[in-house]
Design a protein around this motif. Structure first.
Motif, PDB file in Angstrom:
ATOM      1  N   LEU A  11       9.364  27.464  58.711  1.00  0.00           N
ATOM      2  CA  LEU A  11      10.723  26.958  58.910  1.00  0.00           C
ATOM      3  C   LEU A  11      11.221  27.402  60.274  1.00  0.00           C
ATOM      4  O   LEU A  11      10.973  28.551  60.668  1.00  0.00           O
ATOM      5  CB  LEU A  11      11.677  27.524  57.855  1.00  0.00           C
ATOM      6  N   VAL A  12      11.910  26.523  60.958  1.00  0.00           N
ATOM      7  CA  VAL A  12      12.586  26.885  62.199  1.00  0.00           C
ATOM      8  C   VAL A  12      14.055  26.526  62.033  1.00  0.00           C
ATOM      9  O   VAL A  12      14.379  25.377  61.718  1.00  0.00           O
ATOM     10  CB  VAL A  12      11.984  26.155  63.418  1.00  0.00           C
ATOM     11  N   LYS A  13      14.916  27.512  62.212  1.00  0.00           N
ATOM     12  CA  LYS A  13      16.352  27.304  62.035  1.00  0.00           C
ATOM     13  C   LYS A  13      17.104  27.841  63.248  1.00  0.00           C
ATOM     14  O   LYS A  13      16.594  28.679  63.991  1.00  0.00           O
ATOM     15  CB  LYS A  13      16.841  28.021  60.769  1.00  0.00           C
ATOM     16  N   ARG A  14      18.311  27.339  63.404  1.00  0.00           N
ATOM     17  CA  ARG A  14      19.132  27.791  64.532  1.00  0.00           C
ATOM     18  C   ARG A  14      20.016  28.960  64.108  1.00  0.00           C
ATOM     19  O   ARG A  14      20.417  29.074  62.935  1.00  0.00           O
ATOM     20  CB  ARG A  14      19.998  26.646  65.035  1.00  0.00           C
ATOM     21  N   THR A  15      20.347  29.797  65.064  1.00  0.00           N
ATOM     22  CA  THR A  15      21.267  30.911  64.831  1.00  0.00           C
ATOM     23  C   THR A  15      22.561  30.389  64.240  1.00  0.00           C
ATOM     24  O   THR A  15      23.117  29.385  64.711  1.00  0.00           O
ATOM     25  CB  THR A  15      21.552  31.634  66.155  1.00  0.00           C
ATOM     26  N   GLY A  16      23.036  31.057  63.179  1.00  0.00           N
ATOM     27  CA  GLY A  16      24.282  30.672  62.539  1.00  0.00           C
ATOM     28  C   GLY A  16      24.129  29.711  61.379  1.00  0.00           C
ATOM     29  O   GLY A  16      25.081  29.521  60.608  1.00  0.00           O
ATOM     30  N   GLU A  17      22.953  29.113  61.243  1.00  0.00           N
ATOM     31  CA  GLU A  17      22.738  28.187  60.121  1.00  0.00           C
ATOM     32  C   GLU A  17      22.644  28.951  58.809  1.00  0.00           C
ATOM     33  O   GLU A  17      22.223  30.111  58.774  1.00  0.00           O
ATOM     34  CB  GLU A  17      21.420  27.422  60.319  1.00  0.00           C
ATOM     35  N   LYS A  18      22.989  28.282  57.723  1.00  0.00           N
ATOM     36  CA  LYS A  18      22.766  28.829  56.384  1.00  0.00           C
ATOM     37  C   LYS A  18      21.370  28.367  55.951  1.00  0.00           C
ATOM     38  O   LYS A  18      21.058  27.176  56.030  1.00  0.00           O
ATOM     39  CB  LYS A  18      23.828  28.328  55.418  1.00  0.00           C
ATOM     40  N   VAL A  19      20.552  29.309  55.510  1.00  0.00           N
ATOM     41  CA  VAL A  19      19.151  29.008  55.212  1.00  0.00           C
ATOM     42  C   VAL A  19      18.857  29.350  53.757  1.00  0.00           C
ATOM     43  O   VAL A  19      19.253  30.413  53.265  1.00  0.00           O
ATOM     44  CB  VAL A  19      18.202  29.819  56.130  1.00  0.00           C
ATOM     45  N   PHE A  20      18.160  28.451  53.090  1.00  0.00           N
ATOM     46  CA  PHE A  20      17.755  28.664  51.697  1.00  0.00           C
ATOM     47  C   PHE A  20      16.228  28.732  51.639  1.00  0.00           C
ATOM     48  O   PHE A  20      15.548  27.810  52.069  1.00  0.00           O
ATOM     49  CB  PHE A  20      18.246  27.518  50.807  1.00  0.00           C
ATOM     50  N   LEU A  21      15.721  29.825  51.073  1.00  0.00           N
ATOM     51  CA  LEU A  21      14.289  29.928  50.813  1.00  0.00           C
ATOM     52  C   LEU A  21      14.104  29.907  49.302  1.00  0.00           C
ATOM     53  O   LEU A  21      14.710  30.701  48.576  1.00  0.00           O
ATOM     54  CB  LEU A  21      13.720  31.232  51.397  1.00  0.00           C
ATOM     55  N   GLU A  22      13.260  28.969  48.859  1.00  0.00           N
ATOM     56  CA  GLU A  22      13.102  28.774  47.423  1.00  0.00           C
ATOM     57  C   GLU A  22      11.774  29.327  46.926  1.00  0.00           C
ATOM     58  O   GLU A  22      10.748  29.226  47.612  1.00  0.00           O
ATOM     59  CB  GLU A  22      13.183  27.273  47.087  1.00  0.00           C
ATOM     60  N   CYS A  23      11.805  29.861  45.715  1.00  0.00           N
ATOM     61  CA  CYS A  23      10.602  30.417  45.099  1.00  0.00           C
ATOM     62  C   CYS A  23      10.595  30.044  43.616  1.00  0.00           C
ATOM     63  O   CYS A  23      11.611  30.235  42.923  1.00  0.00           O
ATOM     64  CB  CYS A  23      10.596  31.934  45.266  1.00  0.00           C
ATOM     65  N   VAL A  24       9.474  29.533  43.167  1.00  0.00           N
ATOM     66  CA  VAL A  24       9.337  29.144  41.769  1.00  0.00           C
ATOM     67  C   VAL A  24       8.056  29.741  41.210  1.00  0.00           C
ATOM     68  O   VAL A  24       7.007  29.666  41.856  1.00  0.00           O
ATOM     69  CB  VAL A  24       9.299  27.606  41.621  1.00  0.00           C
ATOM     70  N   GLN A  25       8.142  30.326  40.012  1.00  0.00           N
ATOM     71  CA  GLN A  25       6.943  30.838  39.347  1.00  0.00           C
ATOM     72  C   GLN A  25       6.781  30.138  38.000  1.00  0.00           C
ATOM     73  O   GLN A  25       7.770  29.777  37.362  1.00  0.00           O
ATOM     74  CB  GLN A  25       6.994  32.362  39.196  1.00  0.00           C
ATOM     75  N   ASP A  26       5.523  29.981  37.578  1.00  0.00           N
ATOM     76  CA  ASP A  26       5.242  29.144  36.408  1.00  0.00           C
ATOM     77  C   ASP A  26       4.716  29.923  35.216  1.00  0.00           C
ATOM     78  O   ASP A  26       4.144  29.339  34.295  1.00  0.00           O
ATOM     79  CB  ASP A  26       4.278  28.016  36.788  1.00  0.00           C
ATOM     80  N   MET A  27       4.885  31.251  35.221  1.00  0.00           N
ATOM     81  CA  MET A  27       4.307  32.038  34.133  1.00  0.00           C
ATOM     82  C   MET A  27       5.339  32.808  33.336  1.00  0.00           C
ATOM     83  O   MET A  27       5.011  33.801  32.699  1.00  0.00           O
ATOM     84  CB  MET A  27       3.235  32.984  34.674  1.00  0.00           C
ATOM     85  N   ASP A  28       6.574  32.373  33.375  1.00  0.00           N
ATOM     86  CA  ASP A  28       7.603  32.961  32.527  1.00  0.00           C
ATOM     87  C   ASP A  28       7.807  34.464  32.802  1.00  0.00           C
ATOM     88  O   ASP A  28       8.112  35.247  31.900  1.00  0.00           O
ATOM     89  CB  ASP A  28       7.238  32.755  31.042  1.00  0.00           C
ATOM     90  N   HIS A  29       7.634  34.855  34.054  1.00  0.00           N
ATOM     91  CA  HIS A  29       7.834  36.252  34.414  1.00  0.00           C
ATOM     92  C   HIS A  29       9.302  36.614  34.441  1.00  0.00           C
ATOM     93  O   HIS A  29      10.140  35.845  34.950  1.00  0.00           O
ATOM     94  CB  HIS A  29       7.234  36.518  35.811  1.00  0.00           C
ATOM     95  N   GLU A  30       9.621  37.808  33.928  1.00  0.00           N
ATOM     96  CA  GLU A  30      11.010  38.255  33.934  1.00  0.00           C
ATOM     97  C   GLU A  30      11.454  38.699  35.328  1.00  0.00           C
ATOM     98  O   GLU A  30      12.577  38.445  35.732  1.00  0.00           O
ATOM     99  CB  GLU A  30      11.189  39.446  32.973  1.00  0.00           C
ATOM    100  N   ASN A  31      10.584  39.393  36.025  1.00  0.00           N
ATOM    101  CA  ASN A  31      10.971  40.028  37.287  1.00  0.00           C
ATOM    102  C   ASN A  31      10.605  39.165  38.482  1.00  0.00           C
ATOM    103  O   ASN A  31       9.510  38.606  38.543  1.00  0.00           O
ATOM    104  CB  ASN A  31      10.263  41.382  37.440  1.00  0.00           C
ATOM    105  N   MET A  32      11.528  39.081  39.432  1.00  0.00           N
ATOM    106  CA  MET A  32      11.234  38.372  40.678  1.00  0.00           C
ATOM    107  C   MET A  32      11.786  39.173  41.850  1.00  0.00           C
ATOM    108  O   MET A  32      12.765  39.912  41.713  1.00  0.00           O
ATOM    109  CB  MET A  32      11.798  36.950  40.665  1.00  0.00           C
ATOM    110  N   PHE A  33      11.132  39.017  43.007  1.00  0.00           N
ATOM    111  CA  PHE A  33      11.412  39.863  44.164  1.00  0.00           C
ATOM    112  C   PHE A  33      11.336  39.036  45.449  1.00  0.00           C
ATOM    113  O   PHE A  33      10.554  38.105  45.546  1.00  0.00           O
ATOM    114  CB  PHE A  33      10.364  40.983  44.265  1.00  0.00           C
ATOM    115  N   TRP A  34      12.137  39.461  46.424  1.00  0.00           N
ATOM    116  CA  TRP A  34      11.986  38.958  47.783  1.00  0.00           C
ATOM    117  C   TRP A  34      11.708  40.128  48.722  1.00  0.00           C
ATOM    118  O   TRP A  34      12.442  41.115  48.738  1.00  0.00           O
ATOM    119  CB  TRP A  34      13.250  38.234  48.255  1.00  0.00           C
ATOM    120  N   TYR A  35      10.623  39.992  49.486  1.00  0.00           N
ATOM    121  CA  TYR A  35      10.251  40.952  50.520  1.00  0.00           C
ATOM    122  C   TYR A  35      10.200  40.225  51.861  1.00  0.00           C
ATOM    123  O   TYR A  35       9.987  39.026  51.927  1.00  0.00           O
ATOM    124  CB  TYR A  35       8.856  41.532  50.248  1.00  0.00           C
TER     125      TYR A  35
END
Lengths: 113, 116
Positions: A11-35
């Motif tokens: 992704l390339v975005k400009r300074t000041g933009e609002k950015v959405f990063l999406e993550c989907v998992q398919d194994m019914d996991h309870e815990n999710m993390f962003w690093y």
């Protein structure tokens, strides 16, 4: 196989933009993390969630927020992107416990210009 | 304050020999440790873990050793293969094998290069 899918590889975005990063998992996991991974700094925890609508700050939450409206989806939001948020962003999920560790997505390389 | 340290940014080993990757930690509350392997442009993949109630765990070519008194762990790969060339991350948790819900603490990684 457990799969964690991050919607964008690059992704390339400009300074000041609002950015959405999406993550989907398919194994019914309870815990999710962003690093984020930066050269010489390793992986640093931004936010995590152990249940739907639950979110907790990690070690470096400043400038970020998250959303978990459904169990399988965990979104990272950069409210106003800055150049120091240029990084590799990694999403992970896990069952309770560490027997199988975390499963990571392939990452999103975000460049803020 | 870095709680998990991997002091060697890179390591070069000849194919067929043993690779030893080291990791030190400072937080005495850590009681579960994991090793991850990462190829470029991919996410880290889980390799092997060890609980603080053990001093060794083995899985095929991979063995992790834990020395609690020294707050030190190491990953041994025998024999090393070209496909082992990757960045290896050490990670720790303070919730035991039932923990991890609040995130793992990672080291900075060691780039292992297997020479033919």
């Amino acid at each position: 196989d457990v799969k964690v899918t991050q919607s964008s590889r690059y992704l390339v975005k400009r300074t000041g933009e609002k950015v959405f990063l999406e993550c989907v998992q398919d194994m019914d996991h309870e815990n999710m993390f962003w690093y984020r991974q930066d050269p010489g700094l390793g992986l640093r925890l931004i936010y995590f969630s152990y249940d739907v609508k639950m979110k907790e700050k990690g070690d470096i939450p400043e400038g970020y927020s998250v959303s978990r409206e459904k169990k399988e989806r965990f979104s990272l939001i950069l409210e106003s992107a800055s150049t120091n948020q240029t990084s590799m962003y990694l999403c992970a999920s896990s069952l309770p416990g560490l027997r199988y560790g975390y499963t990571f997505g392939s990452g999103t390389r975000l460049t803020v210009v | 304050d870095q709680q998990v340290k991997q002091n060697s940014p890179s390591l070069s080993v000849q194919e067929g020999r043993i690779s030893i990757l080291n990791c030190d930690y400072t937080n005495s509350m850590f009681d579960y440790f994991l090793w991850y392997k990462k190829y470029p442009a991919e996410g880290p993949t889980f390799l092997i873990s060890i609980s603080s109630i053990k001093d060794k765990n083995e899985d095929g070519r991979f063995t992790v050793f834990l020395n609690k008194s020294a707050k030190h762990l190491s990953l041994h790969i025998v024999p090393s293969q070209p496909g082992d060339s990757a960045v290896y991350f050490c990670a720790a948790s303070d919730g035991g094998s039932g923990g991890g819900a609040d995130g793992l603490t990672f080291g900075k990684g060691t780039h292992l290069i297997i020479q033919p």
